[in-house]
Write a protein that holds these residues in place. Sequence first.
Motif: not given
Ligand code: ADP
Length: 482
Positions: A328-330, A354-356, A382-384
Amino acid sequence: MVRVLSVASEMFPLVKTGGLGDVAGALPAALAAAGAATTTILPGYPATMAALSDSSPVHEFADLFGGAATVLRGSAAGLDVMVVDAPHLYARAGNPYLGADGKEWADNGLRFAGLGAAAAAMAVGVGPGDGFDILHAHDWQAAMAVVYLNFHPGERPGTVLTIHNLAFQGRYPAALFPRLGLPDAAFSLNGLEYHGDVNFLKGGLSYADRIATVSPTYAREIMGEENGMGLDGVLRYRADAVSGIMNGIDDTIWNPAADPLIPGRFGRGKLAKRALNKTELQRRMGLEENPDALLIGVVSRMTTQKGLDMLVDLLDDLASDGIQLALLGSGDPDLEDAFVTAAEWNQGSVGCVIGYDEALAHLIEAGSDAFLAPSRFEPCGLTQLYALRYGSVPVVSRVGGLADSVIDANEAALAAGVATGLQFWPATPSALQAALRRLMALWLDKPAWTRMQRNGMAADVSWRGPASRYVALYRSILAERG
Ligand code: ADP
Ligand code: GLC
């Protein structure tokens, strides 16, 4: 209680483009438990205005960079907030930083100088007994608050600037400077001036009483040329003021035992229910519903920082090894296309959205077996941390906060039973490929795998420790200032 004014350009659940929003939303509650009461000041985007309740005006600006503005104080998402209602700066739909064309708003310099100026005014107090002990600014968007306070003629609170990402600095042509309402001295080598331009982050770094960044490893990395993004000189100059304080996570929102966004709630002792999430994720992503396939999850912005381009070339091999990917990403349109194409070619093995999507992000953490973050640099990540909490084994490049949060499954760690995931270095496709091979071998060793999951879930990734370190930092400034 130390009274803190937190200055942020996003705050979950109101506005979020990344981890900064999560941090700004979660830190106040943890600080309260550690001895600091936080008010957060935010720009009045449509989403912040809509979320604000019980508000009343506390200050009016006749002219805040091109129009009248009112600071409102109230609550939002259970937090004490101030909102800078300045329609000419913030009443725009969509992303807080970018227009519909994907480009930065042309007036971002004024928009975030406006946030800084309003925050500085609130920090010194508008009435007797008002004001704050500490102003805590987050990233370049808030850094001007520190600059304005530095030039405030009267008493001012102590200042902390947290760097969440040195790659974004708020750099503008020198022509902006006369509009900022600062004395000429601010446009100097020890201030906002950077190679003839105005640089908001550099200004904040120059004047903050303390500089924090979001992991100890990143705090070291940014002192060097390779990761200093052109500001390593300033950071070395201020080295005594710099510290690394690891982020935590909001463990009420990211709690696998009570997460309303996943079908199978589970805990460390009851991992079996995780299988429900894996099946749901496979279904959602169009993957083969096979419980034995190693399923790797990714949730990420798609930028050079995140290193996902390295993954694209490996996807065909992964698919032929029976490994599944749920992404999941964009972000970068070329990269988005590359993943969409790879998913079409490898149906059943590669799924991508693709999206949020906040809910899907939770499902990926809860349903994937492993979670990949192959960043080239990563201030914290944070994701890890979410992955650790959700029993998805993190596979990360050994940089920044990724290095600080995952214990690599090397021989010694496996023998001691303390591994929580895999690290690889350097951040190159071949090192990533080797890590994925190592991951596959561990996947086939079920006792070792379950051990890693349980270790990860036992790791303390909460805000408790970090929040008390921030409070200690605030107190050290107050002690110094007498
Ligand atoms: P960064 O702030 O550099 O993007 P982090 O890992 O600190 O990286 O935080 C990313 C945050 O954004 C997390 O809460 C992650 O789940 C969320 N996130 C990133 N991309 C998406 C997405 N496409 N859809 C939903 N949540 C997303
Ligand atoms: C930034 C960084 C990320 C960090 C987040 C919150 O967006 O890229 O590593 O976790 O801020 O501090």
